[in-house]
Design a protein around this motif. Structure first.
Motif, PDB file in Angstrom:
ATOM      1  N   VAL A  65       0.848  -1.201   0.000  1.00 52.58           N
ATOM      2  CA  VAL A  65       0.000   0.000   0.000  1.00 52.58           C
ATOM      3  C   VAL A  65       0.879   1.244   0.000  1.00 52.58           C
ATOM      4  O   VAL A  65       0.644   2.200  -0.755  1.00 52.58           O
ATOM      5  N   GLY A  66       1.906   1.232   0.834  1.00 49.46           N
ATOM      6  CA  GLY A  66       2.835   2.355   0.854  1.00 49.46           C
ATOM      7  C   GLY A  66       3.542   2.538  -0.477  1.00 49.46           C
ATOM      8  O   GLY A  66       3.725   3.667  -0.954  1.00 49.46           O
ATOM      9  N   LEU A  67       3.925   1.426  -1.090  1.00 53.61           N
ATOM     10  CA  LEU A  67       4.636   1.486  -2.375  1.00 53.61           C
ATOM     11  C   LEU A  67       3.766   2.106  -3.462  1.00 53.61           C
ATOM     12  O   LEU A  67       4.240   2.916  -4.275  1.00 53.61           O
ATOM     13  N   LEU A  68       2.486   1.752  -3.479  1.00 58.70           N
ATOM     14  CA  LEU A  68       1.580   2.318  -4.481  1.00 58.70           C
ATOM     15  C   LEU A  68       1.374   3.813  -4.253  1.00 58.70           C
ATOM     16  O   LEU A  68       1.303   4.587  -5.215  1.00 58.70           O
ATOM     17  N   HIS A  69       1.314   4.233  -2.994  1.00 57.95           N
ATOM     18  CA  HIS A  69       1.201   5.667  -2.718  1.00 57.95           C
ATOM     19  C   HIS A  69       2.495   6.407  -3.069  1.00 57.95           C
ATOM     20  O   HIS A  69       2.453   7.532  -3.564  1.00 57.95           O
ATOM     21  N   GLN A  70       3.628   5.776  -2.823  1.00 54.11           N
ATOM     22  CA  GLN A  70       4.901   6.425  -3.132  1.00 54.11           C
ATOM     23  C   GLN A  70       5.110   6.564  -4.640  1.00 54.11           C
ATOM     24  O   GLN A  70       5.644   7.562  -5.113  1.00 54.11           O
ATOM     25  N   SER A  71       4.670   5.562  -5.392  1.00 53.69           N
ATOM     26  CA  SER A  71       4.860   5.574  -6.843  1.00 53.69           C
ATOM     27  C   SER A  71       3.732   6.286  -7.581  1.00 53.69           C
ATOM     28  O   SER A  71       3.868   6.637  -8.756  1.00 53.69           O
ATOM     29  N   GLY A  72       2.594   6.488  -6.897  1.00 54.89           N
ATOM     30  CA  GLY A  72       1.460   7.131  -7.552  1.00 54.89           C
ATOM     31  C   GLY A  72       0.715   6.204  -8.485  1.00 54.89           C
ATOM     32  O   GLY A  72       0.102   6.655  -9.452  1.00 54.89           O
ATOM     33  N   HIS A  73       0.746   4.918  -8.214  1.00 49.20           N
ATOM     34  CA  HIS A  73       0.026   3.947  -9.029  1.00 49.20           C
ATOM     35  C   HIS A  73      -1.320   3.619  -8.392  1.00 49.20           C
ATOM     36  O   HIS A  73      -1.374   3.093  -7.283  1.00 49.20           O
ATOM     37  N   GLY A  74      -2.393   3.951  -9.093  1.00 47.16           N
ATOM     38  CA  GLY A  74      -3.735   3.672  -8.595  1.00 47.16           C
ATOM     39  C   GLY A  74      -4.245   4.669  -7.590  1.00 47.16           C
ATOM     40  O   GLY A  74      -5.374   4.551  -7.111  1.00 47.16           O
ATOM     41  N   VAL A  75      -3.421   5.660  -7.269  1.00 43.28           N
ATOM     42  CA  VAL A  75      -3.772   6.657  -6.264  1.00 43.28           C
ATOM     43  C   VAL A  75      -2.826   7.844  -6.457  1.00 43.28           C
ATOM     44  O   VAL A  75      -1.708   7.655  -6.948  1.00 43.28           O
ATOM     45  N   PRO A  76      -3.245   9.070  -6.121  1.00 43.22           N
ATOM     46  CA  PRO A  76      -2.313  10.198  -6.245  1.00 43.22           C
ATOM     47  C   PRO A  76      -1.054   9.970  -5.402  1.00 43.22           C
ATOM     48  O   PRO A  76      -1.131   9.439  -4.291  1.00 43.22           O
TER      49      PRO A  76
END
Length: 223
Positions: A65-76
């Motif tokens: 979840v943190g990785l997706l937020h850090q990379s901006g994938h699927g979420v700003p």
């Protein structure tokens, strides 16, 4: 192209387990959608599944979840949110998350002030679990005396070697420089050449190529 029947069967079985609240199934479904394994890649769907497991305290899901937020994938993109999730996973001993928290402090991301001491604290936690990227950066900190520690080339070499033995290109390159210039080890340009060659064998690297040419002009070759 339609996904193979075996993949559809696996997804169906995971969905059934997920409906029963199986957090391992949540994580597996997150992986499937994040990487597009048998389905169209869908970061938002991946995030939804990871969050279900993360909310139950699963450290691997919290890391993702943190990785997706850090990379901006699927979420700003949001480094602060990424750090919040990584802290949850890191506090449970997740090595990659510990490394991630260290990176945040190392560079002053995620709303925290740059702090090499805190960075070293988290890098060491990760490195002591055998995470190669963390071992390499711990070596780097010892090379320059960052993170509230004294400069120690011998320790730098020891940590670089741990990471290099796992195939970390940066560590292999850094270990080569330590041998080339005799820092923390007796100077040995043949050994240095060997480490530079390992980096090159893992893929084209201009800085490894330059170092090899430099040593070759001096008459050194791999033993």
């Amino acid at each position: 192209m339609s996904p193979p029947l075996s993949a559809l069967k696996d997804i169906k079985e995971l969905m059934a387990k997920a409906e029963q609240g199986d957090k391992d199934a949540y994580v597996a479904l997150g992986d499937i959608y994040k990487d597009g394994l048998g389905v169209s890649q869908d970061y938002q769907a991946a995030l939804r599944w990871y969050v279900k497991a993360a909310d139950q305290g699963d450290p691997a899901a919290q890391w993702q979840v943190g990785l997706l937020h850090q990379s901006g994938h699927g979420v700003p993109r949001n480094s602060s949110t990424a750090l919040e999730w990584w802290r949850k996973a890191a506090d449970q001993g997740h090595a990659e998350a510990q490394y991630g928290v260290g990176c945040m402090y190392h560079h002053g991301y995620g709303g925290v002030t740059l702090d090499h001491i805190q960075a070293m604290h988290w890098y060491l936690k990760s490195a002591n679990q055998g995470y190669a990227a963390a071992q390499c950066i711990v070596g780097y900190f010892y090379s320059f005396g960052y993170g509230g520690i004294d400069k120690d080339d011998g320790q730098a070499v020891a940590w670089y070697r741990k990471a290099a033995d796992q195939g970390d290109k940066t560590a292999q390159y850094n270990l080569g420089t330590m041998y080339q210039y005799g820092k923390g080890v007796p100077q040995d340009k043949v050994v240095a050449m060997g480490w530079y060659k390992k980096v090159l064998d893992l893929g084209r690297d201009p800085a490894a190529s330059a170092k090899i040419l430099e040593l070759e002009r001096e008459g050194y070759t791999v033993a």
